[in-house]
Structures are given as structure tokens and as C-alpha cells.
Design an enzyme around this catalytic site. Sequence first.
Site, PDB file in Angstrom:
ATOM      1  N   PRO A   1       0.543  -1.204  -0.176  1.00  0.00           N
ATOM      2  CA  PRO A   1      -0.289  -0.196   0.142  1.00  0.00           C
ATOM      3  C   PRO A   1       0.749   0.849  -0.147  1.00  0.00           C
ATOM      4  O   PRO A   1       1.893   1.510   1.336  1.00  0.00           O
ATOM      5  CB  PRO A   1      -0.951   0.057   1.108  1.00  0.00           C
ATOM      6  CG  PRO A   1      -0.786  -1.459   2.161  1.00  0.00           C
ATOM      7  CD  PRO A   1       0.974  -2.126   0.909  1.00  0.00           C
ATOM      8  N   GLU A   2       0.576   1.975  -1.098  1.00  0.00           N
ATOM      9  CA  GLU A   2       1.156   3.041  -1.096  1.00  0.00           C
ATOM     10  C   GLU A   2       0.049   4.340  -1.565  1.00  0.00           C
ATOM     11  O   GLU A   2      -0.926   4.033  -0.953  1.00  0.00           O
ATOM     12  CB  GLU A   2       2.136   3.105  -2.883  1.00  0.00           C
ATOM     13  CG  GLU A   2       3.269   3.002  -2.135  1.00  0.00           C
ATOM     14  CD  GLU A   2       4.432   2.590  -3.346  1.00  0.00           C
ATOM     15  OE1 GLU A   2       4.694   4.395  -4.034  1.00  0.00           O
ATOM     16  OE2 GLU A   2       5.297   2.135  -4.423  1.00  0.00           O
TER      17      GLU A   2
END
Length: 271
Positions: A2-3
Site C-alpha cells: 500500500p502506497e
Amino acid sequence: MPELPEVETTKRGIAPYIEHQRIECVTIRENRFRTPVPEYLAERLVHQQIGQISRRAKYLLLPVAEGHLIWHLGMSGSLRLETPEAALKKHDHIQLTMSSGWQLRYHDPRRFGFVDFIEDDPMSDSRLASLGPEPLSPILTGSYLYRVSRGKKSSVKTFIMDNAVVVGVGNIYASEALFMAGIDPRRAAGRISMERYQRLSAAIKSVLSSAIEQGGTTLRDFVSGQGEPGYFAQKLNVYGRSGAECVRCGTTLRNIVLGQRASVYCPGCQR
DNA sequence: CCCGATTCCTGTAGGC
DNA sequence: TGCCTACAGGAATCGG
């Protein structure tokens, strides 16, 4: 992993199902994360109504009457909605059962994420107070990057991944934005021109907005709130493509290490 | 202050 | 086939 686009995708996916809903039950099966789950978490949440969810950098903020839940997905975390009948997966560590019947399940094999409870203004929390601007806000401009980079000797890739400079740009999108802007990731941040920083800020905004539109990037385990993968992986030009041909000029893409991170770039068109 | 190295963790991939 | 090792990485923390 997750960015920012994946966290934004998660927020959009879960918001309609948990906003204004009451938390009926909190189940914590594992409390060892980057920081331990507070022992009082369940009692502070149960029977509380969740307000409007927001995101700051890669942190999700879920307001309840007496404070905020702050949730970080680390690098392998996901939040997804399931019905109570759905089988539990390995590493489904925390679950909130909502009055609507939906369960919000936090899955995090590597346990680099965390959840915490903040009583005061979340923006004054030490984890949030020192963060730089949001990349999609008007504050991120070429002249901003130019100004704050003066005198910096570290590489431009390390520079744009620094959360004090701009938040939410992790290894994937830093690599892609530098490719799009045609900048060699090894260049010293302090020696890059205004013109190039204007291209870079535009590239960061472009690659992040595009990834959000595609529902994020799924490499191994990212899934949206609905448990679906993101489709941006198909649009990656350099990340994970070391040894392959550059889509723009055909040069073989190279992998180097910068700031202890794999960094793929095109020696042909990134200068 | 600045910057690079180290640390946390587990699943996956590659080598032999 | 199975064992072993390297690697992936966000961000706090440490040390030079």
C-alpha cells in the site's frame, strides 16, 4: 504494497459501508504490530459510531466520538469488508463488526502496519505533525521541490520518498514518476533544475492520480475494501521490469540500489 | 542538521 | 522435491 493510491482506494471502498455505522464488536486476534494494539482499544470503540473517514499520507483516520482510530497498512496490510459468514483468512488479525452487519477485517501478514487510538487532534499527533504536503494538493509544485531540495546531497529518488518533503510516494511511484519525468534517480536532489522539478511534480501527480483511477497497484497481496486487486501493475513502465526493454527507447532497464531500495530506471532516457 | 544504515516481519522465488 | 537464502519494503531509530 500500500502506497498512497492503495490507501485512497481502500478508503473509498470501505467508507460507504462503515461511515455513520455503529461498531458492535471488536475482535483482536493478534496485537503484535509495529506498535502493539492498545489494550483499551476495544472498550473505546464498541458501541461507537464512525464518522467521516479521511486519509493523511498513508494513514487512515476513522473518527469516533472520543477520538480517532489511526490505521496504517504497513507494506502488506489490507482492510476489506466481509460478511460474518465469510471464512477467516490466515493473518486476518483485527475485525470490527458493524451495525450494518458488515465486518471490516484487517489482514497483515508482515505486521508492519498498526492501529492506534488518538484522543486529541490527530494532526497534532507526532506521527502526522511532521509530514510534508499531500502530493495531489496544490502545495506540491516544481518550485516547492526546487526550494526544499537546495543543498541536499541525497539522490532525487530518496528525496521524493522522504515523507517530510512530500507524503505518499513510495518505491513504486517514485520509480515511475522519475521515469515519466526522464530523470536519472541517482542525481543529487540539490543539483536538479527548476524545469526538471516542474516535470517531476507533474509526473508524481499524474502517476498517483492514474493509479487511484486504476484502483491501485496489486503486486502480491493488495486488495481493495471489496477484496479486489488494483490494475495499475499493468501500467508500470520500470518498477519490477529490470532487464526488460524500455517501453520508450528500447534500452535494457537497469536495477540499482538507492537508499536500500531497489531502483529500476532506463539508462537511455533517464538522464 | 544531514544522511545512510539498521530494524521490524513473513511469503515468495530462485539456486542447488 | 526440499531445503536454504535472499529479497521485498514504510518509517522509526540510531550512529557517524
